[in-house]
Scaffold this motif. Structure first.
Motif, short mmCIF file in Angstrom:
data_model
loop_
_atom_site.label_atom_id
_atom_site.label_comp_id
_atom_site.label_asym_id
_atom_site.label_seq_id
_atom_site.Cartn_x
_atom_site.Cartn_y
_atom_site.Cartn_z
N ILE A 32 -60.20 -26.75 -9.13
CA ILE A 32 -60.58 -25.31 -8.53
C ILE A 32 -60.50 -25.34 -6.87
O ILE A 32 -60.46 -24.21 -6.35
CB ILE A 32 -62.10 -25.06 -8.89
N ALA A 33 -60.83 -26.51 -6.34
CA ALA A 33 -60.79 -26.64 -4.76
C ALA A 33 -59.37 -26.20 -4.35
O ALA A 33 -59.16 -26.07 -2.90
CB ALA A 33 -61.31 -27.81 -4.34
N VAL A 34 -58.35 -26.21 -4.95
CA VAL A 34 -56.89 -25.74 -4.63
C VAL A 34 -56.99 -24.70 -3.69
O VAL A 34 -56.60 -24.36 -2.55
CB VAL A 34 -55.84 -25.92 -5.66
N SER A 35 -57.61 -23.51 -4.26
CA SER A 35 -57.72 -22.08 -3.48
C SER A 35 -58.30 -22.21 -2.33
O SER A 35 -58.15 -21.59 -1.46
CB SER A 35 -58.07 -21.20 -4.63
N PRO A 36 -59.86 -22.56 -2.39
CA PRO A 36 -60.63 -22.77 -1.31
C PRO A 36 -59.81 -23.36 0.01
O PRO A 36 -60.07 -22.96 1.04
CB PRO A 36 -61.84 -23.18 -1.55
N LEU A 37 -59.11 -24.36 -0.45
CA LEU A 37 -58.34 -25.04 0.89
C LEU A 37 -57.48 -24.40 1.18
O LEU A 37 -57.17 -24.17 2.12
CB LEU A 37 -57.97 -26.54 0.26
N ALA A 38 -56.73 -23.72 0.20
CA ALA A 38 -55.43 -22.95 0.72
C ALA A 38 -55.84 -21.72 1.50
O ALA A 38 -55.33 -21.25 2.60
CB ALA A 38 -54.73 -22.48 -0.43
N ILE A 39 -57.17 -21.14 1.25
CA ILE A 39 -57.77 -20.19 2.00
C ILE A 39 -58.29 -20.53 3.60
O ILE A 39 -58.03 -19.91 4.36
CB ILE A 39 -58.93 -19.67 1.24
N ASP A 40 -58.80 -21.49 3.56
CA ASP A 40 -59.68 -22.03 4.57
C ASP A 40 -58.88 -23.12 5.64
O ASP A 40 -59.14 -23.05 6.95
CB ASP A 40 -60.73 -22.53 4.35
N MET A 41 -58.10 -23.71 5.09
CA MET A 41 -57.41 -24.80 6.21
C MET A 41 -56.53 -24.19 7.10
O MET A 41 -56.64 -24.72 8.09
CB MET A 41 -56.77 -25.91 5.32
N TYR A 42 -55.87 -23.05 6.63
CA TYR A 42 -54.96 -22.49 7.75
C TYR A 42 -55.53 -21.53 8.69
O TYR A 42 -54.85 -21.14 9.66
CB TYR A 42 -53.72 -21.99 6.96
N LEU A 43 -56.84 -21.29 8.63
CA LEU A 43 -57.58 -20.35 9.55
C LEU A 43 -57.49 -20.80 10.99
O LEU A 43 -56.98 -19.87 11.62
CB LEU A 43 -59.00 -20.20 8.96
N PRO A 44 -57.76 -21.83 11.34
CA PRO A 44 -57.64 -22.42 12.60
C PRO A 44 -56.12 -22.15 13.12
O PRO A 44 -55.98 -22.04 14.42
CB PRO A 44 -58.11 -23.82 12.77
N GLY A 45 -55.17 -22.11 12.24
CA GLY A 45 -53.71 -22.16 12.77
C GLY A 45 -53.44 -20.87 12.81
O GLY A 45 -52.05 -20.59 13.24
N MET A 46 -54.03 -19.68 12.62
CA MET A 46 -53.57 -18.37 12.77
C MET A 46 -53.06 -18.06 14.10
O MET A 46 -51.90 -17.52 13.96
CB MET A 46 -54.68 -17.15 12.18
N PRO A 47 -53.52 -18.32 15.17
CA PRO A 47 -52.88 -18.11 16.30
C PRO A 47 -51.51 -18.75 16.78
O PRO A 47 -50.56 -18.22 17.05
CB PRO A 47 -53.77 -18.67 17.55
N GLU A 48 -51.41 -19.87 16.22
CA GLU A 48 -50.16 -20.78 16.25
C GLU A 48 -49.13 -20.06 15.45
O GLU A 48 -47.73 -20.07 15.93
CB GLU A 48 -50.56 -21.98 16.03
#
Length: 395
Positions: A21-37
């Motif tokens: 189940i954690a696959v989706s929360p990780l896919a949602i939250d892990m890339y948030l800091p990388g949005m500007p890049e």
């Protein structure tokens, strides 16, 4: 797999289900800091990159509708394998996307195929735990809560290399889960029925069930409150109360910890009290905490009063949600996958309204946030009172 073997393996199976189940929360939250890049890499605008999150949620909801009924007919273990393998392939493809349009399209596919793995988990828990389904769901949710707590920090660290490294690590995580699922996940059989149901018929059965109607409404309303929190809490803490980013991370983590504590309490008590009584306890606590949050806004109280109101409110929301989930699954022994699909789609559908509603009523204060947390809670109270009245009439 024999029943005795299943029982002895629960200590291993539950963390594995949580990891799936954690696959989706990780896919949602892990890339948030990388949005500007990512914005700079594709030479695009930030709103387009932010839309990739909404597209992910859309893809996940569509996937639930497609794979939910399949989980009631085909091997759940096989769907987990398909979902995780597809997730790995689309995640790696994201690292070689040539433009933002490709990136967004791949995010949709990533979410769509991953739902094949996650949609089966509640059904597996229902069959392993039976009448104690809420206890199993609470254990899995408690473990899974670690994902959104640590994902943004992991993403920030990986950005020291590149934004692509976030997706490499995400694919690696899914690969480990895939291997563990292949080795240890039992092929829990779907409940056999003498009747053969079409997809349309399965959805009709779920929507026409009067006993589950008010619990489904309650879950929708709780999801609206929860997504309102996710959407507005950065503004409330960082802008209204002007806390530092470090303080915000601490306060956000505190509320996630509160969710975990609520799930732990539920695992201890639900066996004795039952899911319905625990749900009602959650409703009472949410009404008290929500009213406290509203009063803190009306009287312009300091930050500490907000924190003391939001912490039990978030815990009570999770208690309502997990017990309502369990009660719904108990109503649909033969259609657990379809019920999970309906449940998940309604959650994401109503949750997507939180942002637009907050935008319409934006006034620079925390009051719209408080109202959008409190009003759904009061409506859940009405739903549960109507459900109780319906049960008495039926009895």
């Amino acid at each position: 797999m024999k029943q005795s073997s299943t029982k002895t393996s629960l200590a291993l199976i539950l963390p594995l289900l949580a990891a799936i189940i954690a696959v989706s929360p990780l896919a949602i939250d892990m890339y948030l800091p990388g949005m500007p890049e990512i914005t700079e890499y594709f030479s695009t605008k930030m709103p387009l990159v932010q839309n990739s999150l909404s597209i992910y949620l859309l893809g996940y909801a569509v996937g639930l509708l497609v794979f939910g009924p399949m989980a009631d007919k085909y091997s759940r273990r096989r769907l987990v394998m398909i979902g995780l393998l597809g997730f790995i392939m689309t995640t790696l493809a994201l690292t070689i996307a040539q433009n933002i349009e490709q990136f967004i399209a791949l995010r949709f596919l990533q979410a769509f195929i991953s739902s094949a793995a996650t949609v089966v988990v509640p059904g597996i828990i229902r069959q392993l735990y039976g009448k104690d389904t809420a206890k199993g769901l609470s254990y899995v949710s408690m473990i899974m809560m670690l994902a959104p707590m640590i994902a943004p920090s992991i993403g920030s660290i990986l950005l020291l290399d590149s934004w692509q490294m976030i997706f490499y690590v995400l694919a690696g995580y899914a690969g480990i889960v895939l291997v563990c699922s292949y080795c240890y996940l039992p092929d829990v059989k779907t409940v056999k029925s003498s009747a053969s149901y079409s997809v349309i018929k399965r959805y009709k059965i779920v929507f026409s069930n009067r006993a589950a109607r008010f619990d489904l409404l309650s879950i929708m309303l709780i999801s609206l409150a929860f997504f309102s929190y996710i959407t507005a809490i950065p503004f409330v803490y960082l802008t209204v109360f002007e806390v530092s980013e470090f303080e915000f991370s601490w306060l956000f983590g505190l509320n996630v910890f509160g969710l975990m504590v609520a799930h732990f309490i539920n695992t201890r008590l639900v066996g004795r009290m039952g899911s319905r009584r625990m749900l009602r306890c959650g409703v009472v606590l949410s009404v008290l905490a929500g009213t406290s949050l509203l009063l803190a806004n009306i009287f312009s109280l300091s930050l500490i009063f907000y924190v003391l109101a939001i912490l039990p409110l978030m815990g009570s929301l999770s208690m309502i949600s997990v017990n309502a989930d369990a009660l719904i699954l108990q109503e649909f022994a033969e259609h657990a996958g379809t019920a999970t699909a309906v449940n998940g789609t309604l959650r994401f559908g109503i949750g997507a309204l939180a942002g637009p509603i907050l935008a319409v009523f934006y006034d620079g204060s925390a009051l719209p946030f408080a109202l959008l947390m409190v009003v759904p809670v009061y409506l859940v109270l009405i739903c549960q009172l109507l459900q109780s009245k319906q049960h008495k009439v039926a009895a």
